[in-house]
Design an enzyme around this catalytic site. Structure first.
Site, PDB file in Angstrom:
ATOM      1  CB  SER A  11      -1.057   0.146   1.202  1.00  0.00           C
ATOM      2  OG  SER A  11      -1.580  -1.119   1.215  1.00  0.00           O
ATOM      3  CG  ASP A  12       3.415   2.282   3.144  1.00  0.00           C
ATOM      4  OD1 ASP A  12       3.186   3.338   3.624  1.00  0.00           O
ATOM      5  OD2 ASP A  12       3.364   1.141   3.882  1.00  0.00           O
ATOM      6  CG  LEU A  13       6.451   0.156  -1.647  1.00  0.00           C
ATOM      7  CD1 LEU A  13       7.457  -0.817  -2.271  1.00  0.00           C
ATOM      8  CD2 LEU A  13       7.245   1.528  -1.047  1.00  0.00           C
TER       9      LEU A  13
END
Length: 407
Positions: free
Chosen positions: A178-180
């Site tokens: 999700s972050d990337l």
């Protein structure tokens, strides 16, 4: 050597993964990325991950998590909770094209570092905020980390084995997807906003990126399958609900992922298995029928595949142009000759650790290749350089700021 973004300066106020990942990509493309960190502690991920050892074998403060996200940047430490620190950041904003931050919604207003304040001093600024749930809505005040967005987006409902199988149940993807993913969307937004500023409007704009939004968007065709059919997809392990055979198979000495993508490939595959009649079976003659009847088809395939090695099947499937690949662990990934040919593992010289590995940027640009100018910085490594070069402060002024713990 030409660089895509050599004319762009980025002020990176972000921490952890999504924002720093965005800044690292822009640095790889040639931007001057200045990472603003807290004095004494720095980015949170300076305390997370495995600590790198220097050439003498001694543990250093540098962590694997930080080194994964912060290549190519210059580090300056500024106490933004102080008026003097805020003034330093504002002076840097005047000379910057992009600002990246991932504080909670509304946090930077109290420091006068929000977009509405900063666009008054630099109307050309592209200001990118990355938060868990975005700047508006009933959840906008909530904090969040990657597993929360994997779960809420539906991703974990899709990932893992069916409940009736051993180890069945929802599973987390094995990295901070999700972050990337949010970082990639942020990069696209920043590049789009810069292009609009420079070609159309002459002014910057505000970009609001939410990890929740980004993770839902990236589910893409699987979400569309549901929206069109009304059928909630179930966990299927490595298999696919719409293509078959399209999953991992156990061989005599390991596992092989096989992805038969169309009917002609299936015909060849059936011949290789010694069961050409499968391709003419009315239950399996079309892909959609194979997908519907895979509980019948897959055990028949499994019985044959497990009699030979991974190498045996891979060589024969490669010769037939049927996509396949071994399920590598990371000790095998970087030994892969294709990855080595593509130079996806590089070495950089770090100021305290010595040579460090870095996973290369996958972009291959013919005229403006990716650059690796700086290794991940030591905390505050470039404070004096930045204050002197960009703000014109002399050593006495810099010493005064250090004495007051502004930097």
């Amino acid at each position: 050597m030409a660089e895509c973004l050599s004319h762009i300066r980025v002020l990176d106020l972000s921490r952890v993964f999504s924002g720093p990942w965005t800044g690292q990509m822009l640095a790889d493309l040639g931007a001057d990325v200045i990472k603003v960190e807290r004095p004494g502690r720095g980015d949170d991920v300076r305390q997370q991950g495995y600590r790198a050892k220097d050439q003498a074998g001694n543990e250093t403060p540098e962590t694997s998590s930080f080194m994964a996200m912060n290549r190519g940047k210059r580090s300056i430490s500024i106490n933004m909770s102080t008026p003097e620190g805020q003034d330093l950041i504002k002076e840097l904003v005047k000379q910057s094209d992009v600002l990246i931050e991932n504080f909670k919604s509304g946090d930077l207003i109290r420091y006068g570092l929000d977009y509405e304040s900063l666009k008054q001093i630099n109307p050309r600024l592209v200001y990118c905020s990355i938060t868990g749930f975005g700047q508006s809505g009933p959840y906008s005040h909530r904090p969040g980390y990657d597993p929360i967005f994997q779960s809420m987006s539906g991703l974990m409902s899709l990932t893992g084995n069916p409940p009736e199988e051993p180890g069945g149940g929802p599973q987390k993807v094995g990295y901070s997807v999700s972050d990337l993913t949010a970082g990639f969307y942020a990069i696209i937004g920043i590049l789009g906003a810069l292009n609009h500023r420079d070609v159309v409007s002459g002014v910057g704009q505000y970009i609001d990126i939410a990890l929740f939004d980004a993770q839902v968007a990236s589910i893409s065709h699987i979400a569309m399958n549901y929206l069109i059919s009304g059928q909630v997809p179930q966990r299927m392990g490595t298999a696919s609900p719409i293509t078959c055979p399209y999953q991992a198979f156990e061989c005599a000495d390991g596992h092989l992922m096989i992805a038969v993508g169309n009917d002609s490939q299936f015909k060849q595959f059936a011949e290789l298995l010694g069961m050409p009649e499968l391709a003419d079976d009315p239950r399996f003659i079309l892909n959609r029928l194979r997908a519907q009847n895979q509980k019948v088809l897959i055990p028949m395939i499994e019985a044959v595949i497990k009699t030979q090695s991974v190498k045996y099947w891979q060589e024969r499937l490669d010769a037939m142009n049927v996509p396949c690949g071994p399920i590598n662990d990371l000790s095998q990934v970087f030994d892969d000759p294709q990855l080595q040919h593509r130079n996806m593992l590089i070495q950089m010289e770090h100021s305290t650790v010595g040579p460090i590995p870095q996973i290369a940027n996958p972009l291959k640009l013919s005229e403006t290749p990716v650059v690796y100018k700086r290794p991940p910085p030591v905390l505050s490594e470039h404070t004096n350089e930045i204050l002197s070069e960009l703000l014109g402060l002399d050593q006495a002024a810099i010493a005064g700021l250090k004495e007051k713990r502004i930097i």
